[in-house]
Design a protein around this motif. Structure first.
Motif, PDB file in Angstrom:
ATOM      1  N   LYS A 280      -4.824 -21.116  10.609  1.00 22.40           N
ATOM      2  CA  LYS A 280      -5.875 -20.102  10.808  1.00 22.40           C
ATOM      3  C   LYS A 280      -5.408 -18.719  10.382  1.00 22.40           C
ATOM      4  O   LYS A 280      -6.220 -17.861  10.030  1.00 22.40           O
ATOM      5  CB  LYS A 280      -6.314 -20.097  12.272  1.00 22.40           C
ATOM      6  CG  LYS A 280      -7.135 -21.320  12.663  1.00 22.40           C
ATOM      7  CD  LYS A 280      -7.558 -21.273  14.127  1.00 22.40           C
ATOM      8  CE  LYS A 280      -8.441 -22.468  14.469  1.00 22.40           C
ATOM      9  NZ  LYS A 280      -8.839 -22.474  15.903  1.00 22.40           N
TER      10      LYS A 280
ATOM     11  N   GLN B 221      -8.519 -30.549  10.431  1.00 19.64           N
ATOM     12  CA  GLN B 221      -9.720 -29.714  10.270  1.00 19.64           C
ATOM     13  C   GLN B 221      -9.360 -28.258  10.016  1.00 19.64           C
ATOM     14  O   GLN B 221     -10.014 -27.574   9.219  1.00 19.64           O
ATOM     15  CB  GLN B 221     -10.603 -29.855  11.509  1.00 19.64           C
ATOM     16  CG  GLN B 221     -11.263 -31.227  11.617  1.00 19.64           C
ATOM     17  CD  GLN B 221     -11.965 -31.463  12.945  1.00 19.64           C
ATOM     18  OE1 GLN B 221     -11.675 -30.808  13.945  1.00 19.64           O
ATOM     19  NE2 GLN B 221     -12.879 -32.430  12.969  1.00 19.64           N
TER      20      GLN B 221
ATOM     21  N   THR C  56     -10.553 -26.132   6.784  1.00 21.85           N
ATOM     22  CA  THR C  56     -11.297 -24.881   6.947  1.00 21.85           C
ATOM     23  C   THR C  56     -10.583 -23.709   6.279  1.00 21.85           C
ATOM     24  O   THR C  56     -11.212 -22.865   5.638  1.00 21.85           O
ATOM     25  CB  THR C  56     -11.491 -24.576   8.445  1.00 21.85           C
ATOM     26  OG1 THR C  56     -12.193 -25.666   9.049  1.00 21.85           O
ATOM     27  CG2 THR C  56     -12.291 -23.300   8.645  1.00 21.85           C
TER      28      THR C  56
END
Length: 342
Positions: free
Chosen positions: A87, A110, A114
């Motif tokens: 992230k 995931q 992303t």
């Protein structure tokens, strides 16, 4: 070309003996930072590799100049640190087992999707020359239909390897989650999936803690596995092999038998049904002894994926599939039933 700036999170033995030396040897890499909650370890390695020292991974990940990180922490921290790093826009190489549950593994996958960043799991057995040769032989039909296998990975335990010796996190369930099956067994579930080119669909297991008095995780496990086409075999993972390490795999096919890392000189021996025997000297498998961990090829594969913008050699999905076999083995031992995977 601008070098990739790497941060290594966790300064224990796997970072010290594999990740950092291999990064240092890679021409595309600059080791920019290291991190450990034990300040002395971080400072020592920072000095050795001319890097910045951190004591929290959050501070390291806040450094905008860092392009990628290795996650070399106790198992329970693999998923949260990896997800946070992805992230934060960092590529991630995560040690095995990638997570402590399928849900955690899926969250990591995931997060990679992303963020658009690379996620690779450090399963080094795919890169052993004898294992790659065996995969080629099987794919080409060299030993015909595969019937069965047996694979083992065992040694005297992580206390001789871990930075904390007998007090290592490896022995504590709240930090390790799983013992020999996570340390060693998951390497073999990944290897067997790779060599056989099939997924496992069923597993039965017996798992014990008998060799390590200071452990509340498994130290010896024996599993029976079945693939989608009906190949059956055994996998043993143990910290109770007190003399010599065993890291062997034997594949039984209709035309012959492949013996991998079963002989001290010949890393691959093929015994054909005709009586012919072919022996290969392809170089030894990685080992914790005599600096062997510094030849894993994992780091180079990870760096290549970043430099060439290609899919990592061991993706998050591959890591999750190998982990799921281990999770099923744990469930089988607890329920005393054969467990279907997936």
């Amino acid at each position: 070309m601008k070098k990739i700036k790497i941060g290594v999170i966790g300064c224990g033995s796997i970072a010290r003996h594999r990740h950092l030396p291999e990064y240092e040897a890679n021409e595309y890499v600059e080791i920019a930072a290291v991190c450990d909650i034990v300040e002395k370890r971080a400072s020592e390695l920072a000095g050795q590799f001319q890097a910045k020292a951190y004591t929290t991974y959050q501070d390291l990940l806040a450094d905008a100049e860092i392009d990628a990180v290795s996650v070399c922490t106790p198992n329970y921290l693999h998923a949260p640190i990896t997800v946070t790093a992805l992230k934060a826009g960092k590529n991630v190489l995560c040690e095995k087992p990638m997570a402590t549950s399928a849900e955690e593994a899926l969250e990591m996958i995931q997060a990679a999707e992303t963020s658009g960043k690379k996620l690779m799991i450090a399963h080094n057995q795919r890169f052993v020359p004898s294992h790659q040769k065996a995969k080629e032989i099987i794919e080409s039909g060299g030993i015909g239909k595969i019937y069965s296998f047996r694979s083992a990975f065992g040694h005297g335990g992580p206390e001789g390897w871990s930075a904390d010796g007998k007090d290592s996190w490896f022995f504590r369930k709240d930090e390790a989650f799983i013992g020999a099956m996570g340390d060693l067994g998951v390497h073999k579930t990944d290897l067997l999936r790779y060599i056989l080119g099939e997924e496992f669909i069923e597993v039965g297991s017996f798992i014990e803690t008998t060799a390590k008095k200071n452990a509340d995780v498994d130290d010896t496990a024996v599993c029976v596995l079945k693939t989608e086409s009906g190949i059956i075999g055994t996998l043993a993972a143990s910290w109770s092999y007190v003399s010599n390490e065993d890291n062997s795999t034997i594949i039984y096919g209709e035309k012959g038998i492949l013996r991998l890392e079963d002989d001290p000189v010949h890393s691959l021996i093929i015994q054909y049904a005709t009586g012919e025997i072919v022996k290969y000297e392809l170089g030894g498998i990685q080992t914790n002894e005599d600096g062997g961990q510094s030849t894993s090829h994992v780091i180079d594969q990870f760096v290549t994926a970043i430099v060439e913008d290609t899919e990592p050699a061991v993706t998050g999905l591959e890591g999750m599939k190998s982990l799921q076999v281990v999770l099923a083995a744990l469930e089988s031992n607890e329920t005393k039933r054969i467990v279907r995977i997936g």
